[in-house]
Design an enzyme around this catalytic site. Structure first.
Site, PDB file in Angstrom:
ATOM      1  N   SER A  66       0.801  -1.218   0.000  1.00  0.00           N
ATOM      2  CA  SER A  66       0.000   0.000   0.000  1.00  0.00           C
ATOM      3  C   SER A  66       0.841   1.278   0.000  1.00  0.00           C
ATOM      4  CB  SER A  66      -0.918  -0.074   1.210  1.00  0.00           C
ATOM      5  OG  SER A  66      -1.808   0.979   1.253  1.00  0.00           O
ATOM      6  N   ASP A 283      -1.371   1.440  -3.740  1.00  0.00           N
ATOM      7  CA  ASP A 283      -2.150   0.348  -4.333  1.00  0.00           C
ATOM      8  C   ASP A 283      -3.561   0.805  -4.705  1.00  0.00           C
ATOM      9  OD1 ASP A 283      -2.975   0.557  -1.708  1.00  0.00           O
ATOM     10  OD2 ASP A 283      -3.339  -1.579  -1.464  1.00  0.00           O
ATOM     11  N   ASP A 285      -6.163   2.132  -3.104  1.00  0.00           N
ATOM     12  CA  ASP A 285      -7.412   1.942  -2.365  1.00  0.00           C
ATOM     13  C   ASP A 285      -7.752   3.153  -1.504  1.00  0.00           C
ATOM     14  OD1 ASP A 285      -5.473   1.479  -0.462  1.00  0.00           O
ATOM     15  OD2 ASP A 285      -6.214  -0.492   0.143  1.00  0.00           O
ATOM     16  N   GLU A 376     -12.290   6.014   6.452  1.00  0.00           N
ATOM     17  CA  GLU A 376     -11.278   6.455   7.389  1.00  0.00           C
ATOM     18  C   GLU A 376     -10.848   7.849   6.947  1.00  0.00           C
ATOM     19  OE1 GLU A 376      -9.034   2.756   9.236  1.00  0.00           O
ATOM     20  OE2 GLU A 376      -8.307   3.147   7.223  1.00  0.00           O
ATOM     21  N   ASN A 378      -8.107   8.923   6.434  1.00  0.00           N
ATOM     22  CA  ASN A 378      -7.015   8.860   5.462  1.00  0.00           C
ATOM     23  C   ASN A 378      -7.494   8.582   4.029  1.00  0.00           C
ATOM     24  OD1 ASN A 378      -7.530   6.083   5.304  1.00  0.00           O
ATOM     25  ND2 ASN A 378      -6.043   5.613   6.903  1.00  0.00           N
ATOM     26  N   ARG A 501      -3.157   4.947  20.741  1.00  0.00           N
ATOM     27  CA  ARG A 501      -3.418   3.520  20.488  1.00  0.00           C
ATOM     28  C   ARG A 501      -2.192   2.897  19.829  1.00  0.00           C
ATOM     29  NH1 ARG A 501      -4.195   3.288  15.089  1.00  0.00           N
ATOM     30  NH2 ARG A 501      -4.759   1.101  15.031  1.00  0.00           N
ATOM     31  N   SER A 503      -0.281   1.042  16.982  1.00  0.00           N
ATOM     32  CA  SER A 503      -0.519   0.824  15.556  1.00  0.00           C
ATOM     33  C   SER A 503      -0.713  -0.660  15.287  1.00  0.00           C
ATOM     34  CB  SER A 503       0.675   1.348  14.761  1.00  0.00           C
ATOM     35  OG  SER A 503       0.655   0.796  13.462  1.00  0.00           O
ATOM     36  N   GLY A 504      -1.567  -0.976  14.332  1.00  0.00           N
ATOM     37  CA  GLY A 504      -1.725  -2.366  13.921  1.00  0.00           C
ATOM     38  C   GLY A 504      -0.794  -2.718  12.770  1.00  0.00           C
ATOM     39  N   ARG A 510       0.480   5.359  18.190  1.00  0.00           N
ATOM     40  CA  ARG A 510       0.065   6.594  17.533  1.00  0.00           C
ATOM     41  C   ARG A 510      -0.607   7.528  18.530  1.00  0.00           C
ATOM     42  NH1 ARG A 510       1.181   5.495  12.386  1.00  0.00           N
ATOM     43  NH2 ARG A 510       0.471   3.531  11.505  1.00  0.00           N
TER      44      ARG A 510
HETATM   45  P1  NG1 Z   1      -2.482   1.617  12.098  1.00  0.00           P
HETATM   46  O1  NG1 Z   1      -1.040   1.435  11.767  1.00  0.00           O
HETATM   47  O2  NG1 Z   1      -3.110   0.527  12.891  1.00  0.00           O
HETATM   48  O3  NG1 Z   1      -2.747   3.002  12.665  1.00  0.00           O
HETATM   49  C1  NG1 Z   1      -2.974   2.315   9.560  1.00  0.00           C
HETATM   50  C2  NG1 Z   1      -3.995   3.394   9.399  1.00  0.00           C
HETATM   51  C3  NG1 Z   1      -5.367   2.757   9.300  1.00  0.00           C
HETATM   52  C4  NG1 Z   1      -5.441   1.707   8.199  1.00  0.00           C
HETATM   53  C5  NG1 Z   1      -4.270   0.749   8.316  1.00  0.00           C
HETATM   54  C6  NG1 Z   1      -4.189  -0.215   7.167  1.00  0.00           C
HETATM   55  C7  NG1 Z   1      -4.081   5.625  10.415  1.00  0.00           C
HETATM   56  C8  NG1 Z   1      -4.033   6.436  11.658  1.00  0.00           C
HETATM   57  N1  NG1 Z   1      -3.998   4.296  10.551  1.00  0.00           N
HETATM   58  O4  NG1 Z   1      -3.295   1.580  10.720  1.00  0.00           O
HETATM   59  O5  NG1 Z   1      -6.321   3.759   9.114  1.00  0.00           O
HETATM   60  O6  NG1 Z   1      -5.511   2.335   6.935  1.00  0.00           O
HETATM   61  O7  NG1 Z   1      -3.024   1.444   8.450  1.00  0.00           O
HETATM   62  O8  NG1 Z   1      -3.510   0.269   6.070  1.00  0.00           O
HETATM   63  O9  NG1 Z   1      -4.202   6.183   9.309  1.00  0.00           O
HETATM   64 ZN    ZN Z   2      -3.608   1.212   0.186  1.00  0.00          ZN
END
Ligand code: NG1
Ligand code: ZN
Length: 547
Positions: A66, A283, A285, A376, A378, A501, A503-504, A510
């Protein structure tokens, strides 16, 4: 198990590095591209099993990272209706990716077969694609070995956008049913979306060209083909950052993530007042729009602005169509600007809910609404019409030509939207169609509400897994007492809001903050980040005071 006879042999070609560990997170597996070969091979195995668990329905595999740097790569699975992988399988993916030896791998596969009651005699079907990253071809070869190891019927779509692959999966699994989604080909994709777009804008005044920053990714060539397929003065595009050949350029100082994070124009674009711009991510999206006013001040139209534009348009069309009880709702995350949430609640008077970060969470909330708009901030999102809403549209009995026209438009909008996943190209056509129909400039779109100044920061800590949240990730339950400290800081700032939180997708925590003024917002963001750093094991440099 005899079914796994070829796994060990093929797995030996894609060995897992000792000590490496992988996790299937919000965006699937994502890390440095040259460390992912074993994982992608194993995702091939998982895709085959997932297909067998769904009685041979087609599963998708997308190789992409991405908006992340070009040296990263990633891989994720797409479920039969084109949606993200069912959450309960994420743990299977993680376990299989981390198996230390071929024996452990086979045992882990057998455990999945057992746990899910999979009939391994079912023919597996998998389609796959990749973005433009240089590590893509090698990872694709590893994937193909994984698919071959379980005898999956495998089809490559080559280099396409992530949402195109989601679309193909949905088309393949709905073909010949009442829910048939379209032709599972690139040409079919383009015909469906450009056809719906042209139905909506027909007869309206022509717009100025749209400038697109394609992040030097797969969206560049794809949107060029989309515009060629539309062959219409309603979709005149000026493409920028469309170099997919020169190494190092993907997402570099450009693309939706860069523009949203930095709140400034991407490299390679000199913004002119009166013109309309958008950026895709690597990518394609995600999408954000922007423009400069007559003083050349930059204005961002992010996912929240897209969401409110679309929700307003849908709400008005439903009213114009005279359809009763067809509620439009909006799903946001805590990253939505507070002004957008107030606008949706107080001005639009539409129901709105917060979901956890990551589109799969928003998607599930939107499914509960008759017409659910989810984005989102973003720029990743789409709209879902549930089956009750589709029935209402089908049975609508227009009482006037105006009502008939509104119903026709609602159908066209539904066709214009990629319901399987957020899609920069489909979202772009959606925004363009609404702006054309309303005769709006970006500034007129922007006028609905004014964003509160916001700031997103990252803090690197020793162990981000100690951070636990509740309340759609807006409140920390661990580490202890950190939330109290944040609350004390937030209370000092008018219209202040901040949350923390893990990050995933990255090894970081973040910090998001917003407040009534830019200075307050920055002070709040950096003081919360500093508190996190001090109280929760910050690593490296303490977040710098704002300049
Ligand atoms: P994480 O890294 O969990 O904050 C980020 C984006 C999500 C989502 C994912 C997947 C922010 C704050 N977080 O997640 O919205 O798009 O990546 O790509 O933009
Ligand atoms: Zn993407």
């Amino acid at each position: 198990m005899a079914h796994f006879a070829k796994v060990a042999e093929l797995s030996a070609r894609h060995p897992k590095a000792d000590g490496a560990s992988f996790e299937y997170g919000t965006a699937g597996f994502r890390t440095l591209g040259d460390t992912l070969e074993s994982t992608v091979f194993r995702v091939g195995l998982l895709a085959a099993l997932r297909s067998q668990s769904k009685q041979g329905k087609t599963i998708g595999v997308m190789i992409t990272a991405s908006h992340n740097p070009e040296c990263d790569n990633g891989v994720k699975l797409v479920d039969p209706m084109g949606e993200m992988l069912q959450q309960s399988w994420e743990a299977h993916c993680t376990r299989i990716a981390n198996a230390a030896s071929a024996d452990e791998l086979v045992a882990a596969l057998a455990a999945v077969v057992e746990a899910e009651g999979i009939d391994v005699s079912v023919q597996a079907r998998v389609v796959y694609a990749r973005d433009t990253r240089p590590s893509g071809p090698l990872l694709q070869a590893a994937l193909e070995d994984g698919l071959a190891a379980l005898g999956a019927e495998a089809t490559s779509y080559g280099v396409v956008t992530t949402p195109q692959l989601h679309y193909f999966v949905r088309c393949l699994n709905t073909a010949g049913t009442p829910a048939a989604y379209g032709e599972p080909t690139e040409a079919g994709y383009r015909a469906k979306y450009t056809g719906a777009f042209l139905r909506l804008v027909d007869g309206r005044p022509l717009p100025a060209p749209l400038h697109i920053d394609a992040a030097n990714g797969v969206g560049g060539p794809e949107v060029r083909k989309l515009a060629a397929a539309a062959a219409s003065p309603y979709l005149r595009i000026e493409l920028h950052n469309d170099d997919t050949q020169t190494p190092g350029r993907l997402n570099k100082d450009c693309g939706a993530d860069y523009v949203k994070s930095n709140q400034r124009a991407p490299a390679g674009l000199d913004l002119e007042p009166g013109a309309r711009y958008c950026s895709f991510d690597g990518d394609a999206d995600r999408i954000v729009y922007y423009y400069v006013d007559e003083h050349r001040s930059f204005h961002l139209l992010d996912g929240d602005k897209i969401s409110t534009l679309v929700a307003t348009y849908l709400r008005d069309l439903v009213a114009a169509a005279g359809i009763e009880d067809l509620q439009v709702g909006v799903v946001q995350t805590a990253y939505a600007n507070g002004s957008s949430t107030s606008y949706i609640k107080d001005t639009l008077r539409l129901p709105t809910v917060f979901a956890k970060t990551g589109v799969k969470h928003l998607h599930h909330e939107a499914e509960k609404m008759p017409i659910g708009v989810y984005f989102e901030a973003n720029g990743h999102g789409t709209v879902l019409f549930n089956s009750a809403a589709v029935d209402k549209l089908r049975h609508a009995a227009p009482q006037s030509p105006a009502q008939e026209d509104a119903i026709r438009r609602l159908w066209a909008l539904r066709d214009l939207i990629n319901e399987s996943v957020g899609d920069a190209m489909s979202d772009m056509l959606l925004v363009e169609a609404i702006l054309i129909c309303k005769g709006w400039t970006p500034a007129q779109w922007d006028a609905a509400y004014t964003d509160l100044p916001s700031r997103l920061l990252k803090v690197v800590v020793h162990d981000r897994t100690q951070f636990k949240t509740t309340n759609a990730e807006q409140t920390l339950t661990a580490p202890p007492r950190l939330q109290d400290a944040i609350d004390t800081l937030v209370a000092k700032f008018p219209r202040g809001r901040a949350f923390v939180r893990p990050s995933g997708t990255e090894d970081a925590v973040r910090v998001y903050a917003e407040a009534a003024t830019r200075a307050d917002c920055d002070q709040l963001a950096y003081s919360v980040a500093g508190t996190v750093f001090d109280k929760a094991g910050g690593r490296g440099d303490r977040p710098a005071e704002f300049i």
